[in-house]
Design a protein around this motif. Structure first.
Motif, PDB file in Angstrom:
ATOM      1  N   ARG A 326       5.920  49.900  78.204  1.00 18.24           N
ATOM      2  CA  ARG A 326       5.011  48.771  78.025  1.00 18.24           C
ATOM      3  C   ARG A 326       5.093  47.796  79.198  1.00 18.24           C
ATOM      4  NH1 ARG A 326       3.129  47.980  72.579  1.00 18.24           N
ATOM      5  NH2 ARG A 326       3.833  49.691  71.234  1.00 18.24           N
ATOM      6  N   ARG A 327       6.309  47.506  79.675  1.00 19.45           N
ATOM      7  CA  ARG A 327       6.457  46.607  80.823  1.00 19.45           C
ATOM      8  C   ARG A 327       5.765  47.179  82.055  1.00 19.45           C
ATOM      9  NH1 ARG A 327      11.762  45.867  78.795  1.00 19.45           N
ATOM     10  NH2 ARG A 327      12.546  47.469  80.207  1.00 19.45           N
ATOM     11  N   GLU A 328       5.945  48.477  82.278  1.00 15.30           N
ATOM     12  CA  GLU A 328       5.367  49.091  83.467  1.00 15.30           C
ATOM     13  C   GLU A 328       3.840  49.109  83.399  1.00 15.30           C
ATOM     14  OE1 GLU A 328       5.745  53.099  86.216  1.00 15.30           O
ATOM     15  OE2 GLU A 328       7.054  52.862  84.467  1.00 15.30           O
ATOM     16  N   ILE A 329       3.276  49.405  82.237  1.00 18.76           N
ATOM     17  CA  ILE A 329       1.821  49.408  82.096  1.00 18.76           C
ATOM     18  C   ILE A 329       1.259  48.022  82.384  1.00 18.76           C
ATOM     19  CG2 ILE A 329      -0.067  49.620  80.432  1.00 18.76           C
ATOM     20  CD1 ILE A 329       1.630  51.861  79.086  1.00 18.76           C
ATOM     21  N   ARG A 330       1.879  46.986  81.823  1.00 18.29           N
ATOM     22  CA  ARG A 330       1.398  45.621  82.067  1.00 18.29           C
ATOM     23  C   ARG A 330       1.508  45.256  83.545  1.00 18.29           C
ATOM     24  NH1 ARG A 330       3.781  44.607  76.853  1.00 18.29           N
ATOM     25  NH2 ARG A 330       5.759  44.040  77.843  1.00 18.29           N
ATOM     26  N   ARG A 331       2.599  45.698  84.189  1.00 18.12           N
ATOM     27  CA  ARG A 331       2.787  45.387  85.614  1.00 18.12           C
ATOM     28  C   ARG A 331       1.715  46.065  86.470  1.00 18.12           C
ATOM     29  NH1 ARG A 331       7.546  47.032  85.918  1.00 18.12           N
ATOM     30  NH2 ARG A 331       7.302  49.039  86.971  1.00 18.12           N
ATOM     31  N   LEU A 332       1.426  47.324  86.209  1.00 14.58           N
ATOM     32  CA  LEU A 332       0.432  48.055  86.996  1.00 14.58           C
ATOM     33  C   LEU A 332      -0.980  47.537  86.748  1.00 14.58           C
ATOM     34  CD1 LEU A 332       1.833  51.683  86.543  1.00 14.58           C
ATOM     35  CD2 LEU A 332       1.901  50.308  88.630  1.00 14.58           C
TER      36      LEU A 332
END
Length: 416
Positions: A326-332
């Motif tokens: 979830r963190r990575e999706i939001r960051r990208l």
């Protein structure tokens, strides 16, 4: 007109059956090993929602493949094909580029050399050194194998078919692309930078992919195509049964054919990936982006609507924990717009598609040669390597016409 046997009931097999009927063939059989048509594009469902594990779009009105499906009752909706990419930027910060789905890399030079071979490594060596190094890091992160062992056709599925050199003069690069096929093949520019609108629009089946395959099945049945679900004809039986003026379309993978024609089966490029589907809230739909930073687990994100619900698919090079994912999706996604992730609907680990090893490419070439010797134009292969849909459509259509031509000639001569 002669008989057409089609092995494989995915999109390629369905299109081949419709093409054969359009050419005048009325004796068509289609064999599908599973209980439904659709192949790898048939999505899993959850309470009617389609959980698509990868991105697949169709062309706009006038696209030949779409037009054939529309003629047989499949409805499509056009949309703005919005995309973006996340690439390595200055000081380790990500570089977000909207309107371009390939890598956007800082490059001091843009001079190219002709590739010395057919491997992915050969393709990358055609670029200036700094671009080659950045792409090699990305490919190693994504694949984890020696790039000399990978065929150059993997560039498409990996998303590196064209590279945007960020520091290059746009006018000069546009002129090079117009004048030189190699530059046009290896370099790209966001459409808004040079006025090219090709690919800015796309379409999806109005009733989803499950609806597409259900409608296609009804259309084939209405045309008199004999559909054998849960059934696969053996390669030897299919080859032996094929006569001049007939066609055998092998729309499934080539693996069962090697032994049948005496070609040593190649070692495949085995690489699994993980796909996760979430309910989501975002204005970016449909939208897709690719991650070229060679960090994290996510290499592609796509959003779409199913039955009024916004869904987001994250395709990953490896499995990832929920919080990390979830963190990575939001960051990208942060460089393009906001996204709120809700419940996770799917987590699946399956082989990645379209990645061909050099050994597979060599064996496939030998396989095609053997089949051409034994069956001539009667054998028509499916999409065994990365291929643009419009190219595959044209190739299969012309191959079917050539295979069925002897029967048409016999009929004409008899009538005379």
């Amino acid at each position: 007109m002669g008989k057409v046997r089609i092995v494989g009931g995915g999109l390629t097999g369905i299109i081949a059956a419709l093409q054969a009927h359009r050419l005048g063939c009325r004796d068509i059989e289609l064999f599908e090993q599973y209980g439904e048509l659709g192949g790898s594009l048939l999505p899993r469902t959850d309470h009617g929602l389609e959980l698509r594990q990868t991105r697949h779009y169709f062309g706009t009105r006038g696209d030949a493949q779409r037009a054939l499906l529309e003629w047989h009752g499949v409805a499509f909706d056009d949309f703005d094909n919005r995309c973006g990419s996340v690439s390595p930027g200055a000081g380790g910060e990500p570089a977000f580029v909207e309107g371009f789905g390939g890598p956007s890399l800082a490059a001091r030079q843009t001079a190219l050399v002709e590739p010395a071979g057919e491997s992915l490594a050969d393709r990358l060596r055609a670029y200036p050194h700094d671009i080659e190094q950045a792409l090699s890091r990305y490919c190693q992160w994504s694949l984890g194998v020696w790039l000399d062992e990978v065929h150059e056709s993997a560039a498409g599925p990996l998303g590196i078919g064209r590279v945007h050199p960020r520091a290059a003069d746009t006018t000069t690069l546009a002129e090079l692309k117009r004048a030189d096929d190699l530059y046009d093949a290896l370099y790209g520019l966001p459409g808004h930078m040079w006025g090219r609108t090709q690919g800015s629009q796309a379409s999806l089946p109005r009733d989803g992919f499950a609806g597409l395959f259900a409608a296609a099945g009804r259309a084939l049945a209405g045309l008199g195509v004999k559909i054998h679900l849960g059934s696969m004809i053996s390669p030897r039986e299919a080859i032996a049964a094929c006569r001049p003026g007939e066609a055998l379309v092998w729309a499934a993978g080539p693996a069962p054919l090697y032994k049948a024609v005496g070609v040593t089966a190649p070692k495949p490029l085995v690489r699994s990936g993980a796909a996760y589907v979430f309910k989501a809230k975002t204005e970016l739909k449909p939208f897709w982006l690719q991650n070229f930073t060679a960090s994290g687990a996510v290499f592609r994100i796509s959003t779409y609507e199913s039955r009024g619900e916004t869904l987001l698919t994250a395709e990953c090079v490896a499995e990832a924990g929920d919080a990390e994912l979830r963190r990575e999706i939001r960051r990208l996604m942060s460089g393009f717009g906001q996204v709120q992730l809700k419940e996770q609907l799917l987590a699946a680990v399956e082989p990645r598609q379209g990645l061909t090893s050099m050994a597979e490419a060599k064996a496939t070439k030998a396989l095609r040669g053997k089949l051409a010797q034994s069956l001539g134009p009667a054998f028509v292969s499916g999409c065994w390597s990365a291929e643009r849909p419009e190219d595959a459509f044209a190739r299969i259509g012309s191959a079917l016409a050539a295979a069925l031509e002897p029967a048409q000639q016999v009929r004409t001569a008899t009538a005379a």
